[in-house]
Design a protein around this motif. Structure first.
Motif, PDB file in Angstrom:
ATOM      1  N   ILE A   1     129.883  26.694  56.943  1.00  0.00           N
ATOM      2  CA  ILE A   1     129.415  26.677  55.554  1.00  0.00           C
ATOM      3  C   ILE A   1     130.529  26.170  54.646  1.00  0.00           C
ATOM      4  O   ILE A   1     131.683  26.591  54.756  1.00  0.00           O
ATOM      5  CB  ILE A   1     129.005  28.093  55.104  1.00  0.00           C
ATOM      6  CG1 ILE A   1     128.038  28.714  56.105  1.00  0.00           C
ATOM      7  CG2 ILE A   1     128.404  28.067  53.703  1.00  0.00           C
ATOM      8  CD1 ILE A   1     127.943  30.221  55.990  1.00  0.00           C
ATOM      9  N   CYS A   2     130.178  25.280  53.736  1.00  0.00           N
ATOM     10  CA  CYS A   2     131.113  24.863  52.701  1.00  0.00           C
ATOM     11  C   CYS A   2     131.155  25.969  51.649  1.00  0.00           C
ATOM     12  O   CYS A   2     130.165  26.229  50.966  1.00  0.00           O
ATOM     13  CB  CYS A   2     130.665  23.540  52.069  1.00  0.00           C
ATOM     14  SG  CYS A   2     131.713  23.005  50.706  1.00  0.00           S
ATOM     15  N   SER A   3     132.297  26.649  51.527  1.00  0.00           N
ATOM     16  CA  SER A   3     132.387  27.807  50.646  1.00  0.00           C
ATOM     17  C   SER A   3     133.138  27.519  49.351  1.00  0.00           C
ATOM     18  O   SER A   3     133.143  28.335  48.428  1.00  0.00           O
ATOM     19  CB  SER A   3     133.066  28.973  51.380  1.00  0.00           C
ATOM     20  OG  SER A   3     134.296  28.565  51.955  1.00  0.00           O
ATOM     21  N   ARG A   4     133.777  26.334  49.277  1.00  0.00           N
ATOM     22  CA  ARG A   4     134.496  25.979  48.051  1.00  0.00           C
ATOM     23  C   ARG A   4     134.584  24.466  47.971  1.00  0.00           C
ATOM     24  O   ARG A   4     134.856  23.789  48.958  1.00  0.00           O
ATOM     25  CB  ARG A   4     135.897  26.596  48.043  1.00  0.00           C
ATOM     26  CG  ARG A   4     136.670  26.377  46.751  1.00  0.00           C
ATOM     27  CD  ARG A   4     137.993  27.115  46.821  1.00  0.00           C
ATOM     28  NE  ARG A   4     138.837  26.804  45.681  1.00  0.00           N
ATOM     29  CZ  ARG A   4     140.100  27.206  45.542  1.00  0.00           C
ATOM     30  NH1 ARG A   4     140.647  27.936  46.508  1.00  0.00           N
ATOM     31  NH2 ARG A   4     140.797  26.881  44.486  1.00  0.00           N
ATOM     32  N   ASN A   5     134.325  23.898  46.763  1.00  0.00           N
ATOM     33  CA  ASN A   5     134.346  22.450  46.615  1.00  0.00           C
ATOM     34  C   ASN A   5     134.433  22.122  45.139  1.00  0.00           C
ATOM     35  O   ASN A   5     134.031  22.923  44.294  1.00  0.00           O
ATOM     36  CB  ASN A   5     133.078  21.834  47.236  1.00  0.00           C
ATOM     37  CG  ASN A   5     133.179  20.332  47.409  1.00  0.00           C
ATOM     38  OD1 ASN A   5     133.042  19.569  46.466  1.00  0.00           O
ATOM     39  ND2 ASN A   5     133.420  19.906  48.646  1.00  0.00           N
ATOM     40  N   GLY A   6     134.933  20.925  44.827  1.00  0.00           N
ATOM     41  CA  GLY A   6     134.989  20.497  43.432  1.00  0.00           C
ATOM     42  C   GLY A   6     133.614  20.363  42.826  1.00  0.00           C
ATOM     43  O   GLY A   6     133.439  20.524  41.618  1.00  0.00           O
ATOM     44  N   SER A   7     132.626  20.074  43.645  1.00  0.00           N
ATOM     45  CA  SER A   7     131.251  19.956  43.173  1.00  0.00           C
ATOM     46  C   SER A   7     130.463  21.193  43.574  1.00  0.00           C
ATOM     47  O   SER A   7     130.338  21.507  44.753  1.00  0.00           O
ATOM     48  CB  SER A   7     130.584  18.702  43.778  1.00  0.00           C
ATOM     49  OG  SER A   7     129.212  18.689  43.514  1.00  0.00           O
ATOM     50  N   ARG A   8     129.920  21.887  42.591  1.00  0.00           N
ATOM     51  CA  ARG A   8     129.148  23.095  42.880  1.00  0.00           C
ATOM     52  C   ARG A   8     127.937  22.792  43.754  1.00  0.00           C
ATOM     53  O   ARG A   8     127.493  23.628  44.535  1.00  0.00           O
ATOM     54  CB  ARG A   8     128.693  23.741  41.570  1.00  0.00           C
ATOM     55  CG  ARG A   8     129.805  24.404  40.797  1.00  0.00           C
ATOM     56  CD  ARG A   8     129.290  25.097  39.561  1.00  0.00           C
ATOM     57  NE  ARG A   8     128.359  26.158  39.881  1.00  0.00           N
ATOM     58  CZ  ARG A   8     127.853  26.992  38.967  1.00  0.00           C
ATOM     59  NH1 ARG A   8     128.186  26.851  37.706  1.00  0.00           N
ATOM     60  NH2 ARG A   8     127.010  27.942  39.326  1.00  0.00           N
ATOM     61  N   ALA A   9     127.402  21.575  43.604  1.00  0.00           N
ATOM     62  CA  ALA A   9     126.202  21.213  44.354  1.00  0.00           C
ATOM     63  C   ALA A   9     126.447  21.202  45.855  1.00  0.00           C
ATOM     64  O   ALA A   9     125.509  21.333  46.641  1.00  0.00           O
ATOM     65  CB  ALA A   9     125.691  19.849  43.892  1.00  0.00           C
ATOM     66  N   LEU A  10     127.716  21.026  46.256  1.00  0.00           N
ATOM     67  CA  LEU A  10     128.035  20.948  47.678  1.00  0.00           C
ATOM     68  C   LEU A  10     128.325  22.318  48.298  1.00  0.00           C
ATOM     69  O   LEU A  10     128.325  22.462  49.512  1.00  0.00           O
ATOM     70  CB  LEU A  10     129.226  20.027  47.893  1.00  0.00           C
ATOM     71  CG  LEU A  10     129.029  18.568  47.445  1.00  0.00           C
ATOM     72  CD1 LEU A  10     130.291  17.757  47.716  1.00  0.00           C
ATOM     73  CD2 LEU A  10     127.838  17.947  48.141  1.00  0.00           C
ATOM     74  N   ILE A  11     128.580  23.306  47.464  1.00  0.00           N
ATOM     75  CA  ILE A  11     128.866  24.643  47.974  1.00  0.00           C
ATOM     76  C   ILE A  11     127.607  25.232  48.607  1.00  0.00           C
ATOM     77  O   ILE A  11     126.535  25.209  48.018  1.00  0.00           O
ATOM     78  CB  ILE A  11     129.381  25.562  46.857  1.00  0.00           C
ATOM     79  CG1 ILE A  11     130.715  25.028  46.311  1.00  0.00           C
ATOM     80  CG2 ILE A  11     129.551  26.998  47.361  1.00  0.00           C
ATOM     81  CD1 ILE A  11     131.247  25.799  45.137  1.00  0.00           C
ATOM     82  N   GLY A  12     127.744  25.721  49.836  1.00  0.00           N
ATOM     83  CA  GLY A  12     126.611  26.298  50.550  1.00  0.00           C
ATOM     84  C   GLY A  12     126.014  25.369  51.581  1.00  0.00           C
ATOM     85  O   GLY A  12     125.252  25.815  52.442  1.00  0.00           O
ATOM     86  N   LYS A  13     126.334  24.067  51.526  1.00  0.00           N
ATOM     87  CA  LYS A  13     125.783  23.186  52.553  1.00  0.00           C
ATOM     88  C   LYS A  13     126.345  23.609  53.901  1.00  0.00           C
ATOM     89  O   LYS A  13     127.489  24.069  54.000  1.00  0.00           O
ATOM     90  CB  LYS A  13     126.061  21.720  52.249  1.00  0.00           C
ATOM     91  CG  LYS A  13     127.499  21.262  52.371  1.00  0.00           C
ATOM     92  CD  LYS A  13     127.575  19.750  52.173  1.00  0.00           C
ATOM     93  CE  LYS A  13     129.000  19.235  52.369  1.00  0.00           C
ATOM     94  NZ  LYS A  13     129.066  17.756  52.342  1.00  0.00           N
ATOM     95  N   ASN A  14     125.560  23.478  54.953  1.00  0.00           N
ATOM     96  CA  ASN A  14     125.953  24.078  56.222  1.00  0.00           C
ATOM     97  C   ASN A  14     125.311  23.363  57.404  1.00  0.00           C
ATOM     98  O   ASN A  14     124.313  22.652  57.257  1.00  0.00           O
ATOM     99  CB  ASN A  14     125.590  25.568  56.234  1.00  0.00           C
ATOM    100  CG  ASN A  14     124.098  25.791  56.045  1.00  0.00           C
ATOM    101  OD1 ASN A  14     123.318  25.745  57.005  1.00  0.00           O
ATOM    102  ND2 ASN A  14     123.682  26.019  54.796  1.00  0.00           N
ATOM    103  N   ILE A  15     125.905  23.565  58.571  1.00  0.00           N
ATOM    104  CA  ILE A  15     125.330  23.111  59.839  1.00  0.00           C
ATOM    105  C   ILE A  15     125.553  24.188  60.890  1.00  0.00           C
ATOM    106  O   ILE A  15     126.452  25.020  60.775  1.00  0.00           O
ATOM    107  CB  ILE A  15     125.962  21.784  60.350  1.00  0.00           C
ATOM    108  CG1 ILE A  15     127.495  21.935  60.469  1.00  0.00           C
ATOM    109  CG2 ILE A  15     125.571  20.618  59.485  1.00  0.00           C
ATOM    110  CD1 ILE A  15     128.163  20.767  61.169  1.00  0.00           C
TER     111      ILE A  15
END
Length: 446
Positions: A92-106
């Motif tokens: 899981i992406c738990s931190r990113n400069g773009s809020r939209a990307l936080i939570g994306k997962n595989i």
């Protein structure tokens, strides 16, 4: 998709935003079903070549719900066992400069097991991961994870992740749900993949059409000559129509480096000047009335004005594919060019603006060959001055530009229609997953 049936009976979940759930299902927090592990911290000094280290999975390695290895980092470290990915883990992406990307997962598979993961990533590890991997693709996850984010908290912490609520069916149903969704999502993914290949075909057709036309013209029977030019260390040898000439880019256009200092956070919905910020221009082929980014006069510089008929080149990019991307300025109001771009102002006595734009689609390929940088790629005006183009008479330039505009517009519409089909399938995939993991439909007998 066949009409789906509902469960025989439901009960109140006692959670207002969740509503009713199947009678036999339970509610649990993620902390009770597995463990969350924050990723590895490493420094630039730890980065090594591929065969000398371990792959670090980062946000960029998750694209469209699938693993992506176009941007990789390897480090010379020996992570502890818990930081090595296992098949079935959920990354899981738990931190990113773009809020939209936080939570994306595989869900980790054979291609991504045995790796480590970065400090802005989290692994959720559970015996129930096959079923829970679909919870992480659902609106149930999106809603809860988004609710914790504020202007001051822009990350999905382990504490937050552990507190998230999931629905927990009996184990046989979990298996049935996973089997059903595996089959359905793989079928949708296959269709999306085929449509993306069609888009790739039409994009290549567009490129080849432009290249063929700006180097050979419209008359297939025209007599050709071997165009030759030598200028210092520069050589240009290519067959061109007999009546065409060879010109260096800076002989037919003024080259202006953008240095107006406005960032994407300073763009307005309305303003005095069209704001040509490179984070926006690299996404379009034409700046027209649909391009709605503006700045006011505090950013005005006479030397940075963009007029109708000018071409904008992206001179700095995080990806080599976007470097040299060009877009045509097709507006009557004035624009201001931002940094990381080079503006081509055509000498209208020698070249039509739209024809120069189509030529830029060809010499952009050459500019990428001279790119410098590792994580950020760039070229400068001196690199641009090494580009030669074949120039027909002005009347023929107009004919070529009109022809290419007509043909590329048709191709672009085909691509747009295919993209609409892809969007529809992706939305169908999301809706299906959400309906199944929230118990709105019963797939256990399918």
């Amino acid at each position: 998709m066949n009409k789906m049936k509902r469960y025989e009976s439901y009960k109140d979940s006692a959670i207002k935003w969740l509503g009713s759930i199947p009678e036999t299902w339970e509610i649990s927090r993620l902390k009770n079903l597995g463990s969350a592990i924050i990723g590895l911290t490493y420094s630039p000094d730890d980065i090594v070549e591929k065969n000398k280290g371990i792959l670090v999975l980062r946000s960029s390695n998750i694209q469209n719900d699938l693993p992506d290895f176009s941007d990789t980092v390897y480090v010379d470290k020996k992570p502890k066992k818990s930081l090595i990915t296992k098949s079935g883990d959920i990354l899981i992406c738990s931190r990113n400069g773009s809020r939209a990307l936080i939570g994306k997962n595989i869900r980790i598979d054979n291609s991504t097991s045995g790796c480590t993961f970065g400090a802005f990533m989290t692994i959720y590890r559970s015996h129930y991961s096959r079923y829970l991997s679909y919870f992480f693709k659902s609106q149930l996850f999106d809603y809860q994870s988004g609710a914790f984010m504020t202007s001051t908290i822009n990350q999905l912490t382990i504490s937050t992740l552990n507190q998230l609520t999931t629905l927990f069916p009996p184990l046989p149903e979990q298996t049935a749900i996973a089997v059903y969704l595996d089959s359905k999502t793989q079928s949708i993914d296959k269709k999306v993949s085929l449509l993306k290949k069609k888009i790739g075909y039409y994009q290549e057709l567009r490129k080849s059409l432009i290249k063929e036309t700006v180097t050979k013209g419209l008359d297939k029977n025209v007599k050709m000559k071997m165009g030759r030019i030598k200028l210092g260390v520069l050589h240009w040898i290519r067959p061109i129509p007999e009546h065409w000439s060879i010109q260096r880019v800076d002989w037919i256009a003024s080259l202006i480096r953008g240095n107006t200092g406005f960032g994407k956070d300073e763009l307005l919905d309305n303003g005095e000047y069209v704001a040509l910020q490179y984070g926006k221009t690299y996404q379009v082929d034409e700046v027209n009335s649909s391009f709605q980014y503006f700045v006011n006069s505090e950013f005005y510089k006479q030397t940075q004005i963009v007029n109708q008929g000018d071409t904008i080149l992206i001179s700095t990019s995080e990806t080599i594919e976007d470097l040299g991307h060009s877009c045509f300025y097709n507006r009557n109001d004035l624009g201001l060019i931002g940094g990381e771009q080079i503006l081509l102002k055509p000498n209208r006595k020698l070249v039509i603006g739209k024809y120069l734009y189509y030529c830029s689609k060809e010499f952009g390929t050459e500019l990428r060959k001279s790119a410098t940088g590792l994580k950020v790629f760039r070229f400068n005006t001196n690199d641009l001055k090494q580009i030669f183009v074949a120039i027909p008479p002005l009347e023929e330039q107009i004919q070529i530009a009109d022809y290419l505009t007509e043909k590329t517009t048709k191709i672009d519409q085909i691509i747009k229609n295919i993209q609409t089909q892809i969007t529809t399938l992706i939305e169908l995939r999301k809706t299906l997953i959400n309906d199944v993991v929230t118990g709105k439909i019963n797939v256990t007998d399918n």
